[in-house]
Design a protein around this motif. Structure first.
Motif, short mmCIF file in Angstrom:
data_model
loop_
_atom_site.label_atom_id
_atom_site.label_comp_id
_atom_site.label_asym_id
_atom_site.label_seq_id
_atom_site.Cartn_x
_atom_site.Cartn_y
_atom_site.Cartn_z
N LEU A 1 0.83 -1.21 0.00
CA LEU A 1 0.00 0.00 0.00
C LEU A 1 0.86 1.26 0.00
N ARG A 2 1.86 1.27 0.85
CA ARG A 2 2.68 2.48 0.97
C ARG A 2 3.58 2.67 -0.24
N ALA A 3 4.01 1.59 -0.87
CA ALA A 3 4.77 1.72 -2.10
C ALA A 3 3.90 2.32 -3.20
N ALA A 4 2.65 1.86 -3.28
CA ALA A 4 1.73 2.43 -4.27
C ALA A 4 1.47 3.91 -3.99
N VAL B 1 2.70 -1.70 -8.27
CA VAL B 1 2.95 -2.89 -7.48
C VAL B 1 2.30 -4.07 -8.19
N ALA B 2 3.11 -5.07 -8.53
CA ALA B 2 2.61 -6.30 -9.14
C ALA B 2 2.73 -7.42 -8.12
N VAL B 3 1.61 -7.99 -7.73
CA VAL B 3 1.58 -9.04 -6.71
C VAL B 3 1.44 -10.38 -7.42
N GLU B 4 2.45 -11.22 -7.26
CA GLU B 4 2.42 -12.58 -7.80
C GLU B 4 2.02 -13.50 -6.65
N THR B 5 0.83 -14.08 -6.75
CA THR B 5 0.30 -14.79 -5.60
C THR B 5 -0.56 -15.97 -6.01
#
Length: 292
Positions: free
Chosen positions: A129-132, A138-142
């Motif tokens: 959140l804070r990086a965004a 932000v790319a989340v690989e999950t």
């Protein structure tokens, strides 16, 4: 300081209209050495004689206004230290240190940067959140997209600043200095090697819930390792890998929720991540264990 045309001090005159040399008492372009720009204050139109008082007044009114007459602002050398500003590293504020000073994580770099976080999902989501919020993509690989779906929707609204991708399906993201990228890998205890690796303006943060067989390899690859509460056996294993002092090894099983020990080489720092009201409303209270 450059004065806009038409303002006092410019050849255009006070009103912004060109000055007519024939009516203003000023010499025209034919006056030697003046170039059509007028004469210095107090000089005559010809021969260097002092200009009449009325001419000097008109010239002063339109050219080179006198500023306010007050004392200069000066600071003695002994007082310069009082003007210093608490400027630190730039990056993402991930919490406060033991002295309650902001702890900053420099995610956006012109060189590859890999981070390993052995901890809970809550801390990883706060970092995302804070990086965004700093303008990064932000790319989340999950493999557990439902755990991230609400966060991704709330973070950017119409703008997809946090995107979700299946494991091994992160596309090239085109990072740049004006559009840095954080790839956050939440791929379980034994994440496969990622297709997208760290590079200039693209950092990679890998989340491990606990120590796992791949943890030693990831520690060797990463420049920064964050550790949250572990079991005494895991703490002892980690302490050997990172050459931690005995006091840090003993403290790891007792760390409170939201507290992370960040290690970079021989540098170590405890950081407490304190959620804002908006983060608490979205993610809940700090916790080490993931929701069932």
């Amino acid at each position: 300081m450059t004065t806009p045309p038409g303002a006092p001090g410019m050849p255009g005159g006070v009103s912004g209209r060109p000055v007519n040399a024939a009516h203003s008492g000023m010499p025209g372009p034919g006056v030697p050495g003046q170039g059509g720009m007028g004469v210095p204050l107090g000089a005559a139109a010809q021969g260097g004689a002092v200009a009449p008082r009325g001419l000097r007044g008109r010239m002063r009114a339109g050219f080179g206004l006198m500023g306010p007459r007050h004392g200069r602002h000066a600071v003695s050398a002994e007082d310069l230290d009082a003007l210093s500003l608490p400027v630190g590293d730039d990056g993402v504020v991930i919490g406060v240190d033991a002295q309650s000073r902001p702890a900053v994580l420099g995610l956006h770099r012109p060189t590859p940067y890999d981070i390993l976080l052995i901890g809970g999902l809550w801390t990883a989501q706060v970092i995302a959140l804070r990086a965004a919020a700093t303008g990064a993509r932000v790319a989340v690989e999950t493999g557990r997209a439902p755990e991230w779906a609400t966060l991704a929707q709330a973070a950017g609204g119409a703008q997809q600043c946090i995107t979700l991708h299946d494991v091994g399906r992160v596309p090239p993201l085109g990072p740049s200095a004006g559009s840095p990228v954080l790839v956050l890998r939440d791929c379980g205890m034994q994440p496969p090697r990622g297709r997208v690796v760290s590079g200039p303006w693209q950092s990679v943060l890998t989340l491990l819930p606990y120590m796992s067989p791949v943890a030693p390899r990831l520690m060797r690859q990463c420049r920064l390792v964050g550790v949250q509460r572990l079991s005494p056996q895991e703490a002892a294993q980690l302490g050997r890998r990172l050459a931690l002092p005995r006091a840090d090894v003993d403290s790891l099983p007792t760390l409170a929720d939201g507290v992370t020990l960040w290690c970079a080489g021989r540098d170590r720092q405890y950081v407490m991540t304190q959620a804002t009201d908006a983060e608490t409303g979205l993610l809940g209270m700090p916790r080490r264990m993931d929701r069932p």
